[in-house]
Design a protein around this motif. Structure first.
Motif, mmCIF file in Angstrom:
data_model
loop_
_atom_site.group_PDB
_atom_site.id
_atom_site.type_symbol
_atom_site.label_atom_id
_atom_site.label_comp_id
_atom_site.label_asym_id
_atom_site.label_seq_id
_atom_site.Cartn_x
_atom_site.Cartn_y
_atom_site.Cartn_z
ATOM 1 N N PHE A 377 0.835 -1.205 0.000
ATOM 2 C CA PHE A 377 0.000 0.000 0.000
ATOM 3 C C PHE A 377 0.867 1.252 0.000
ATOM 4 N N ASP A 378 1.892 1.259 0.848
ATOM 5 C CA ASP A 378 2.794 2.414 0.910
ATOM 6 C C ASP A 378 3.523 2.602 -0.419
ATOM 7 N N MET A 379 3.879 1.501 -1.082
ATOM 8 C CA MET A 379 4.537 1.587 -2.379
ATOM 9 C C MET A 379 3.608 2.220 -3.418
ATOM 10 N N ILE A 380 2.341 1.845 -3.380
ATOM 11 C CA ILE A 380 1.361 2.412 -4.316
ATOM 12 C C ILE A 380 1.211 3.919 -4.085
ATOM 13 N N LYS A 381 1.015 4.307 -2.819
ATOM 14 C CA LYS A 381 0.875 5.738 -2.514
ATOM 15 C C LYS A 381 2.119 6.519 -2.910
ATOM 16 N N ASP A 382 3.279 5.931 -2.658
ATOM 17 C CA ASP A 382 4.546 6.596 -2.965
ATOM 18 C C ASP A 382 4.684 6.845 -4.460
ATOM 19 N N GLN A 383 4.240 5.894 -5.279
ATOM 20 C CA GLN A 383 4.328 6.082 -6.729
ATOM 21 C C GLN A 383 3.395 7.190 -7.210
ATOM 22 N N PHE A 384 2.217 7.283 -6.627
ATOM 23 C CA PHE A 384 1.314 8.380 -6.981
ATOM 24 C C PHE A 384 1.980 9.727 -6.673
ATOM 25 N N LEU A 385 2.561 9.851 -5.495
ATOM 26 C CA LEU A 385 3.148 11.118 -5.069
ATOM 27 C C LEU A 385 4.375 11.479 -5.899
ATOM 28 N N LYS A 386 5.294 10.524 -6.068
ATOM 29 C CA LYS A 386 6.518 10.797 -6.834
ATOM 30 C C LYS A 386 6.190 11.135 -8.284
ATOM 31 N N SER A 387 5.296 10.378 -8.886
ATOM 32 C CA SER A 387 4.959 10.610 -10.293
ATOM 33 C C SER A 387 4.265 11.951 -10.475
ATOM 34 N N TRP A 388 3.429 12.310 -9.531
ATOM 35 C CA TRP A 388 2.754 13.615 -9.626
ATOM 36 C C TRP A 388 3.777 14.745 -9.614
ATOM 37 N N HIS A 389 4.737 14.695 -8.693
ATOM 38 C CA HIS A 389 5.758 15.742 -8.603
ATOM 39 C C HIS A 389 6.612 15.798 -9.869
ATOM 40 N N ARG A 390 7.032 14.635 -10.364
ATOM 41 C CA ARG A 390 7.874 14.612 -11.564
ATOM 42 C C ARG A 390 7.137 15.172 -12.773
ATOM 43 N N LEU A 391 5.895 14.703 -12.961
ATOM 44 C CA LEU A 391 5.134 15.126 -14.138
ATOM 45 C C LEU A 391 4.761 16.608 -14.063
ATOM 46 N N LYS A 392 4.468 17.067 -12.866
ATOM 47 C CA LYS A 392 4.111 18.480 -12.683
ATOM 48 C C LYS A 392 5.293 19.381 -13.052
ATOM 49 N N ASN A 393 6.488 18.938 -12.700
ATOM 50 C CA ASN A 393 7.673 19.759 -12.941
ATOM 51 C C ASN A 393 8.159 19.693 -14.383
ATOM 52 N N ARG A 394 8.045 18.525 -15.025
ATOM 53 C CA ARG A 394 8.639 18.341 -16.357
ATOM 54 C C ARG A 394 7.638 18.380 -17.498
ATOM 55 N N LYS A 395 6.387 18.054 -17.230
ATOM 56 C CA LYS A 395 5.344 18.018 -18.263
ATOM 57 C C LYS A 395 5.753 17.143 -19.455
ATOM 58 N N ASP A 396 6.462 16.051 -19.135
ATOM 59 C CA ASP A 396 6.927 15.104 -20.147
ATOM 60 C C ASP A 396 6.586 13.702 -19.645
ATOM 61 N N LEU A 397 5.805 12.966 -20.437
ATOM 62 C CA LEU A 397 5.363 11.640 -20.001
ATOM 63 C C LEU A 397 6.542 10.702 -19.753
ATOM 64 N N ASN A 398 7.657 10.919 -20.471
ATOM 65 C CA ASN A 398 8.839 10.086 -20.274
ATOM 66 C C ASN A 398 9.390 10.165 -18.861
ATOM 67 N N SER A 399 9.054 11.197 -18.132
ATOM 68 C CA SER A 399 9.566 11.352 -16.765
ATOM 69 C C SER A 399 8.962 10.341 -15.807
ATOM 70 N N ILE A 400 7.802 9.773 -16.176
ATOM 71 C CA ILE A 400 7.178 8.769 -15.314
ATOM 72 C C ILE A 400 6.918 7.451 -16.036
ATOM 73 N N LEU A 401 7.065 7.461 -17.378
ATOM 74 C CA LEU A 401 6.802 6.253 -18.167
ATOM 75 C C LEU A 401 7.614 6.311 -19.455
#
Length: 410
Positions: A377-401
């Motif tokens: 569960f913590d791993m799932i939540k952590d991925q949501f949070l990390k991916s949100w921050h990365r995508l918000k900053n870079r606006k590039d899908l490659n940053s999370i996928l």
């Protein structure tokens, strides 16, 4: 078996005979339905008296057979316009990876032939194609899910379903061994037979009497074609979750079904909703009491939904990640597509001490019950949070996928 041999020798040109059927969407696409193929008495294998008297009643007497529908190509839905880089990346991934009509035809051809074979064992049974292959959210690499219905009443999964699948498994290993590879009987809580079709190269899972799986296939199909941005958004989120190892219920993370419900729920709960609850708007079409032979008609009764939400796909993806990273209350709320909102968790044993609660729209069970370890569960939540921050900053899908790898996997 002549048809099966012909199929092996003519895989590239997969003509569908006139009895095969299509599917409907809210845009008047035709619908694949599953119909009974009558068998003469001499073609039927004998089965134990137990199955004649209790396991497999003659459901034809209480359920009319499906009408045959002529085959028509599904209509293409116009995809949303992409004016920014992130939205364009989402659309390109979707167009490269979405399930093609030819993929669906191969799965449906296999279903048709297997139904004919299984009816040698259970003459009044029906075989349904369900899940992502038919609900609009499939990819080119999606497995096929099949549901064998032997009667419209529930069956005991530990006894009846296992016995039925034991006979089906034996049939696959003997009579059908020339075109079915690696049939395995998995004795899980809901037992299945796993196998690979040599011609289509598709992996299949076959269960017995998972009626709710048939109902939710057409519910999700309706949502898939309600707004043209729904399918691209769901596909990219499934790819993202798979890349980050949080999309595997067998390993204690989220099933694809739960992920789809999470996306639909998010789209329903925006300040300007992107989707409604179609179960609320059309209760008669999506009632759990609708007879199985009518379930495939439900999407035909729902016209396209014209949302006032003008968010682009990039904004919707960012919003999805932010919603589950920072806004949704995992401790006290349940995700409900049926209600189109987050609702308080019930107090039943199904929900108590569960980390993620996603309501199944028809039978009210928890589709995310596989997430039973805090570490996962913590791993799932952590991925949501990390991916949100990365995508918000870079606006590039490659940053999370990584897009190249995701497209290669299809």
């Amino acid at each position: 078996m002549a048809l099966l041999r012909d199929r092996l020798s003519n895989e590239k040109n997969l003509p569908l005979d006139g009895k095969r059927q299509r599917f409907h969407s809210p845009h008047q696409e035709p619908t694949i339905v599953n119909h009974i193929v009558p068998l003469s008495d001499e073609r039927r294998y004998s089965v134990s008296p137990l199955f004649h008297t209790h396991y497999v009643p003659d459901i034809v007497r209480c359920v009319p057979p499906f009408r045959e529908i002529s085959i028509l190509e599904p209509r293409e839905i116009t995809l949303p316009e992409a004016k920014d880089k992130l939205s364009q990346q989402i659309l390109e991934l979707f167009e490269a990876c979405q399930q093609q009509v030819s993929d669906l035809k191969k799965k449906e051809l296999c279903r048709t032939e297997l139904q004919r074979e299984i009816q040698l064992l259970f003459p009044q049974s029906r075989l349904f194609l369900v899940g992502s292959s038919l609900n609009g959210f499939g990819t080119r690499s999606s497995d096929g899910d099949l549901c064998l219905v032997v009667k419209e009443e529930p069956v005991n999964q530990k006894t009846e379903a296992r016995h039925i699948l034991t006979l089906v498994h034996k049939h696959f290993c003997t009579r059908l061994s020339s075109y079915i590879q690696r049939p395995q009987l998995i004795r899980a809580k809901v037992p299945i037979v796993k196998f690979r079709d040599k011609v289509s190269c598709v992996e299949f899972d076959l269960n017995v009497n998972n009626i709710v799986g048939i109902r939710n296939t057409f519910l999700l199909r309706t949502y898939a074609y309600l707004e043209n941005g729904v399918r691209p958004l769901v596909l990219v989120i499934k790819k993202w979750a798979s890349h980050h190892d949080i999309n595997d219920a067998s390993r204690g993370t989220l099933s694809s079904y739960s992920l789809v419900l999470m996306v639909l729920h998010y789209l329903q709960t925006l300040p300007e909703p992107f989707l409604p609850s179609i179960q609320k708007i059309y209760p008669e079409s999506f009632s759990p009491s609708v007879q199985l032979h009518l379930v495939h008609q439900a999407p035909c009764n729902v016209p396209p939904y014209l949302s006032k939400n003008e968010s682009n796909l990039g904004d919707l993806l960012l919003g999805f990640l932010k919603y589950y990273a920072t806004e949704f209350d995992w401790n006290s709320q349940m995700i409900s597509v049926r209600e189109a909102k987050a609702i308080p968790r019930p107090d039943g044993i199904e929900w108590r001490n569960k980390y993620i609660c996603v309501e199944e729209p028809f039978d009210g069970t928890n589709t995310a019950r596989a997430v039973h370890e805090k570490q996962k569960f913590d791993m799932i939540k952590d991925q949501f949070l990390k991916s949100w921050h990365r995508l918000k900053n870079r606006k590039d899908l490659n940053s999370i996928l990584p897009l190249r790898a995701a497209i290669l996997k299809r």
